[in-house]
Design an enzyme around this catalytic site. Structure first.
Site, mmCIF file in Angstrom:
data_model
loop_
_atom_site.group_PDB
_atom_site.id
_atom_site.type_symbol
_atom_site.label_atom_id
_atom_site.label_comp_id
_atom_site.label_asym_id
_atom_site.label_seq_id
_atom_site.Cartn_x
_atom_site.Cartn_y
_atom_site.Cartn_z
ATOM 1 N N GLY A 57 16.079 0.040 -28.108
ATOM 2 C CA GLY A 57 17.246 0.035 -27.224
ATOM 3 C C GLY A 57 17.541 1.328 -26.493
ATOM 4 C CD GLU A 112 20.686 3.511 -32.155
ATOM 5 O OE1 GLU A 112 20.148 3.187 -31.073
ATOM 6 O OE2 GLU A 112 20.746 2.735 -33.118
ATOM 7 C CG ASP A 116 27.670 -3.684 -33.276
ATOM 8 O OD1 ASP A 116 28.840 -3.795 -32.907
ATOM 9 O OD2 ASP A 116 26.971 -4.665 -33.585
ATOM 10 C CG PHE A 165 25.874 -9.502 -27.184
ATOM 11 C CD1 PHE A 165 25.541 -8.951 -28.419
ATOM 12 C CD2 PHE A 165 24.857 -9.714 -26.261
ATOM 13 C CE1 PHE A 165 24.225 -8.631 -28.734
ATOM 14 C CE2 PHE A 165 23.542 -9.405 -26.574
ATOM 15 C CZ PHE A 165 23.224 -8.858 -27.814
ATOM 16 C CG ASP A 172 17.309 -6.715 -27.131
ATOM 17 O OD1 ASP A 172 17.989 -5.847 -27.715
ATOM 18 O OD2 ASP A 172 16.717 -7.633 -27.732
ATOM 19 N NE ARG A 178 14.169 -4.408 -25.464
ATOM 20 C CZ ARG A 178 14.885 -4.191 -26.562
ATOM 21 N NH1 ARG A 178 15.896 -3.345 -26.540
ATOM 22 N NH2 ARG A 178 14.596 -4.827 -27.686
HETATM 23 P P1 IMP Z 1 24.420 -1.567 -36.122
HETATM 24 O O1 IMP Z 1 25.268 -0.408 -35.653
HETATM 25 O O2 IMP Z 1 23.640 -1.289 -37.370
HETATM 26 O O3 IMP Z 1 25.229 -2.833 -36.225
HETATM 27 O O4 IMP Z 1 23.292 -1.917 -35.074
HETATM 28 C C1 IMP Z 1 23.177 -1.325 -33.849
HETATM 29 C C2 IMP Z 1 22.063 -2.035 -33.114
HETATM 30 O O5 IMP Z 1 22.414 -3.398 -32.858
HETATM 31 C C3 IMP Z 1 21.874 -1.381 -31.769
HETATM 32 O O6 IMP Z 1 20.927 -0.347 -31.815
HETATM 33 C C4 IMP Z 1 21.484 -2.543 -30.899
HETATM 34 O O7 IMP Z 1 20.068 -2.704 -30.922
HETATM 35 C C5 IMP Z 1 22.125 -3.762 -31.532
HETATM 36 N N1 IMP Z 1 23.378 -4.135 -30.837
HETATM 37 C C6 IMP Z 1 24.640 -4.012 -31.291
HETATM 38 N N2 IMP Z 1 25.545 -4.464 -30.401
HETATM 39 C C7 IMP Z 1 24.828 -4.875 -29.333
HETATM 40 C C8 IMP Z 1 25.200 -5.445 -28.047
HETATM 41 O O8 IMP Z 1 26.377 -5.642 -27.685
HETATM 42 N N3 IMP Z 1 24.163 -5.739 -27.214
HETATM 43 C C9 IMP Z 1 22.849 -5.533 -27.541
HETATM 44 N N4 IMP Z 1 22.466 -4.995 -28.711
HETATM 45 C C10 IMP Z 1 23.450 -4.676 -29.605
HETATM 46 MG MG MG Z 2 18.512 -4.393 -30.095
#
Ligand code: IMP
Ligand code: MG
Length: 194
Positions: A57, A112, A116, A165, A172, A178
């Site tokens: 990402g 990053e 999220d 989202f 993606d 992307r």
């Molecule tokens: P987390 O913080 O462990 O939940 O995961 C983060 C990853 O989830 C990011 O690096 C993204 O790849 C993916 N992600 C989280 N939210 C989104 C979104 O709104 N769109 C696309 N990918 C997302």
């Molecule tokens: Mg992703």
């Protein structure tokens, strides 16, 4: 309606039709990344930091960010994948590609795309800290604090966004979008259909 045509312009327009809203234009992204670079220069200009990009990402953000940095730095990549489904994530991640560079005593900046739940980054941060770097900080283009479950905050944030989202600029849905140059909210009908 066909999703691809002979003309690139037309194909891009079709992809943009899947967005309900554009959150950040190319110009807004460029400007904010320039501001982040100024902040990073203050902290890192004499520290030769190692920027660690978490693929996939963050590849677009990293590429634009490093070209705004006018001081010495090095770059490495990690590829990780979460175990299990997102909703049941324990936060444990499998390392698909590890670092090539030794990080002991180095100043690390994790780059990053989006913070999220924070589960992925808190796990990666723990792994990196065990290797005795001089420091570990996080620079994320986007922060979605509403969904945070892990105790983690980013040190540098491009934009704080609502709980929607989003795709584009490296982010993606099912590996698509992307290549969009903007960041936008994906039409929920795209993922409820599949
Ligand atoms: P987390 O913080 O462990 O939940 O995961 C983060 C990853 O989830 C990011 O690096 C993204 O790849 C993916 N992600 C989280 N939210 C989104 C979104 O709104 N769109 C696309 N990918 C997302
Ligand atoms: Mg992703």
């Amino acid at each position: 309606m066909p999703k691809s045509t002979n003309s690139n312009g037309e194909a891009r327009k079709n992809l943009m039709n899947d967005l309900t809203e554009i959150l950040f234009t190319e110009q807004q992204l460029k400007q904010r990344i320039g501001e982040l670079a100024v902040q990073l220069r203050e902290e890192y200009h004499d520290k030769r930091p190692l920027l660690i990009s978490i693929l996939k990402g963050s590849f677009v953000f990293l590429a634009d960010l490093v070209r705004e940095l006018d001081f010495d730095c090095t770059i490495d990549f990690m590829i990780v994948s979460s175990y299990g489904s997102k909703s049941k994530s324990t936060g444990a991640v499998k390392i698909i590609k590890d670092l090539d560079i030794d990080i002991e005593n180095r100043h690390i900046l994790i780059v990053e795309d989006i913070l999220d739940s924070g589960l992925t980054l808190s796990y990666i941060k723990r792994i990196l800290e065990a290797k005795k770097p001089a420091s570990v900080r996080i620079c994320t283009l986007l922060d979605k604090p509403a969904r945070r479950t892990a105790q983690i905050t980013a040190d540098y944030v491009g934009f704080t966004i609502p709980d929607k989202f989003i795709v584009g600029y490296g982010l993606d849905y099912a590996e698509r979008y992307r290549n969009l140059p903007v960041i936008g909210v994906l039409d929920p009908s795209i993922y409820s259909d599949e």
